[in-house]
Scaffold this active site. Structure first.
Site: not given
Lengths: 399, 388
Positions: A383, A249
């Site tokens: 990144e 979830e």
């Protein structure tokens, strides 16, 4: 395609909303005993989570015996919308509920499920997650905490860092190297470590916003003995748990972030339209208007992207595409506070307003800007998210 | 909010894509760009497939589908940078007639569209302002009947269309909201083709010198058209945003294939992190633009009160995406992206021109700011609509 859900779904929402209203913890008790870390449950929080569990509102997509009601993916989405709107805490030990427990259910023995998963769901025990190390951050597979199999169990030596809630957690789901000679992804195992075991030293690492507030910790393991039955999944088979534990979830947690950002942008827009104590009105500045309009659009767009992703690739599970929501949402949050800090100008350096520990929705703007780095760094930096998008979604070569 | 397409919508997309891949290659685009050959067979094919009739009511001879179906088609048309009158006819002319015309006018003009008649919309001045109250033309009643139009209107897509829906301001002091709309036939105004950045999407400047419009071509009631024009332009704006999304997706796919295939220093350039991160950012921009555009399409399809705000948000997101993709599309290709012979220039120009038409991102952000209550003068703030 449609803007509104069908009546049955709206009935589900109404049922949840009524239940929340009737059973919610009271603001006074919540503020009297605030949670001190992501693994600290004050008594009201234990009662609250237990109530959610018993009523099948804790993890609605799961069956009733696991605190759910076999809700459909769309119902689960409505559930998260309502929780986000109610501003009630759902999980005071989020890593326990959203990462550890699903891993225990997916990979644990029947005995482990009874002993660890159910008590976690019932808020009887809390968890920290032993993943990052000084030498293994984004490169998790490079971890070096060792566990050697001896007669009386595993003997663990090494160090974890950025371990949220370790100072309050009962247990740690700890990723350790059990085969130093295998390729790095193939020598990792997962252990359930009792945090009261002899040999564990915990050193809180206060965050940059306040020397007295720490969710992160360093955790040192010196010949810590872990019973053999506390191995989760196969020996040396921990890497698949690392991947699997982030599914489930968590795929809908963007709803909470989108809702929070929408609220915050809304408050900044109100603030900008009013006169500040120094007499300025930020909305008089065309640059601020432009930036706030963009932030408003982006907060809306995050929500649309979430719903679009839900319809096209995810349903309730995490997929690589979720990196798009993580990247966009956390960078947006940081830009939001940066923009407002700069709009306020020198007035923003006065951070004397008291700040709450977990308060994503409160505190001085400049402090919230600093706090927003939690989003762009934790759970895979921006990144790393860009690498995941490029490699796993778009199929660019890894090198 | 449910963004899942129905099976019928998915089937419409795949059949449209199959048709366009077969009959709208970039060779067709280059025929127009390099040789001025209009894509008549492509348009005839669309008419044969009832595409212009798709969202026209059955009572006016149409298919009776909604705006989501139009959205799907427009996105696919953007993907192949289809030239021709579809966008102007279906997403500009038809909505204006529908929103402003009398029942008889709707029947007359839309029935013609459903069978392949072309149309377009003329509203903006040289700066491209799309708002009705900034309409470039002025209209005044003609003594003895009809109306007189004056002024120059710019950026008219497909200026060769059979019918042109024209928006004009009435003289100050006239009754009502000050906005009127008309339909004038091809050739009524002096037409000056513009040499456009995107030669696959020519635009025209139309000059009106006291042109008489007879009463039967005056849409609805002059001075009662501002809201209808606003709604029609919102629809056109969202359609353009969706077309831009399609074109941006094409740029993205093209440059992604290139980054996987092109090798330097012994490896594919797509393995360099500087390139990867560009792709991640482009992907985010595309997802943002697409999701925002389809939300706006839903507000149009369901006539939701958020449609004005949603249309501007969609154009901002599509414009931001087009700016990034047009730029990085060319840049990432390197030298070949700078050539006439590579198709990237065609895609990039279409995306860029879309970014600049019907309001730039900055202009629509300004509109969003007004709509959410951010104005320089506190007394003119509009109440913010309930967020989604």
């Amino acid at each position: 395609m449609r803007l509104h859900y069908d009546q049955a779904t709206e009935d589900f929402r109404a049922e949840l909303r009524a239940w929340l209203e009737a059973n919610r913890p009271q603001p006074e008790e919540m503020s009297r005993e605030p949670s001190q870390s992501s693994a600290h449950l004050p008594p009201w929080a234990r009662t609250w989570q237990r109530r959610l569990f018993d009523a099948g509102w804790l993890v609605p997509g799961w069956p009733p015996e696991l605190g759910g009601r076999n809700a459909t993916p769309v119902q689960q989405m409505v559930y998260f919308e309502e929780f986000a709107g109610s501003r009630l805490p759902r999980a005071l030990n989020p890593q326990g509920l959203s990462i550890v427990t699903p891993s225990l259910i997916d990979f644990g023995s029947e005995e482990q499920k009874q002993r660890f998963a159910l008590p976690s769901l019932r808020a009887e025990i809390t968890w920290c997650l032993g993943m990052s190390e000084p030498g293994a951050g984004s490169d998790l597979a490079g971890l070096s905490t060792r566990a050697e199999l001896a007669d009386d169990g595993f003997v663990v030596n090494g160090q974890k860092v950025w371990t949220s809630g370790a100072q309050h957690a009962d247990y740690c789901l700890c990723f350790v190297r059990t085969d130093p000679d295998a390729p790095k992804h193939k020598g990792i195992s997962v252990l359930i470590v009792d945090m009261r075991s002899p040999g564990i030293t915990i050193r809180p690492l206060p965050q940059l916003t306040d020397p007295k507030q720490a969710d992160f910790n360093e955790v040192f393991f010196a010949s810590v003995v872990v019973p053999r039955e506390n191995l989760l999944g196969p020996l040396h088979g921990g890497w698949s748990i690392a991947g699997g534990s982030l599914a489930h979830e968590r795929g809908m947690l963007w709803i909470d972030q989108a809702s929070s950002l929408e609220r915050t942008v809304g408050r900044f827009i109100e603030l900008a339209a009013q006169a500040l104590p120094d007499g300025r009105r930020l909305a008089d500045n065309a640059v601020v208007r432009d930036q706030l309009a963009q932030l408003y659009i982006d907060a809306q767009a995050l929500k649309f992207m979430g719903y679009h992703g839900f319809a096209t690739f995810a349903r309730q599970h995490v997929s690589p595409e979720h990196s798009v929501l993580k990247l966009f949402g956390t960078e947006l949050e940081r830009r939001l506070f940066l923009t407002m800090t700069e709009a306020l100008g020198a007035a923003a350096i006065d951070v004397s307003t008291p700040t709450g520990r977990r308060a994503r929705d409160e505190g001085p703007t400049a402090v919230r800007y600093l706090r927003s780095f939690a989003g762009t760094i934790a759970a895979g930096t921006s990144e790393i998210q860009r690498n995941i998008i490029a490699e796993r979604v778009l199929g660019l070569p890894r090198r | 909010m449910d963004f899942a397409f129905s099976d019928e919508q998915t089937a419409l997309r795949s059949s449209a894509r199959a048709m366009l891949e077969r009959h709208c290659s970039t060779a067709v685009v280059r025929d127009l760009v390099e040789r001025g050959i209009a894509p008549e067979p492509l348009w005839a094919r669309m008419v044969g497939l009832d595409w212009p009739a798709l969202a026209i009511t059955e009572s006016a001879g149409g298919v009776g589908q909604g705006f989501i179906e139009v959205a799907v088609l427009v996105e696919e048309l953007g993907r192949v940078i289809a030239p021709g009158p579809f966008l102007a006819t279906v997403t500009q002319f038809a909505p204006l007639v529908r929103e402003c015309g009398t029942p008889e006018q709707r029947d007359r003009f839309l029935r013609a569209v459903a069978t392949g008649a072309t149309g377009t919309l003329a509203i903006s001045g040289p700066a491209g302002d799309w708002r009705p109250e900034r309409a470039a033309l002025t209209a005044r009643p003609r003594p003895g009947g009809g109306w007189l139009l004056d002024g120059s209107v710019h950026h008219v897509l497909d200026g060769g269309a059979a019918e042109i829906a024209v928006v004009a301001r009435l003289d100050a002091g006239s009754d009502g909201d000050g906005i009127a709309a008309f339909v004038v036939p091809r050739g009524a105004a002096r037409s000056e083709p513009v040499q456009t950045l995107d030669l696959s999407r020519p635009v025209t400047t139309l000059r009106f010198e006291s042109l008489t419009v007879p009463d039967e071509r005056v849409l609805g009631t002059p001075g009662r058209c501002a809201a209808g024009v606003g709604r029609a332009v919102e629809e056109a704006t969202v359609a353009l945003a969706l077309e831009m999304v399609g074109t941006c997706q094409r740029i993205f796919d093209t440059v992604l294939d290139y980054a996987k295939a092109r090798e330097q220093f012994g490896v594919a350039i797509g393995s360099f992190q500087a390139i990867k991160h560009k792709f991640a950012d482009m992907f985010v921009a595309l997802e943002r633009a697409r999701a925002t555009a389809y939300f706006a399409a839903l507000t149009i399809a369901e006539d939701d009160e958020r449609r004005t705000l949603a249309a501007s948000m969609a154009k901002v997101a599509a414009g931001d995406c087009a700016r990034l993709l047009a730029q990085e599309g060319i840049q990432t290709m390197g030298g070949i992206g700078y050539t006439w012979e590579h198709d990237m220039q065609l895609f990039a120009k279409r995306a860029k021109q879309g970014e600049l038409l019907l309001g730039t991102s900055a202009q629509h952000r300004q509109r969003v700011a007004e709509l959410i209550g951010l104005t320089a003068d506190a007394s003119t703030a509009v109440t913010a609509p309930v967020p989604a």
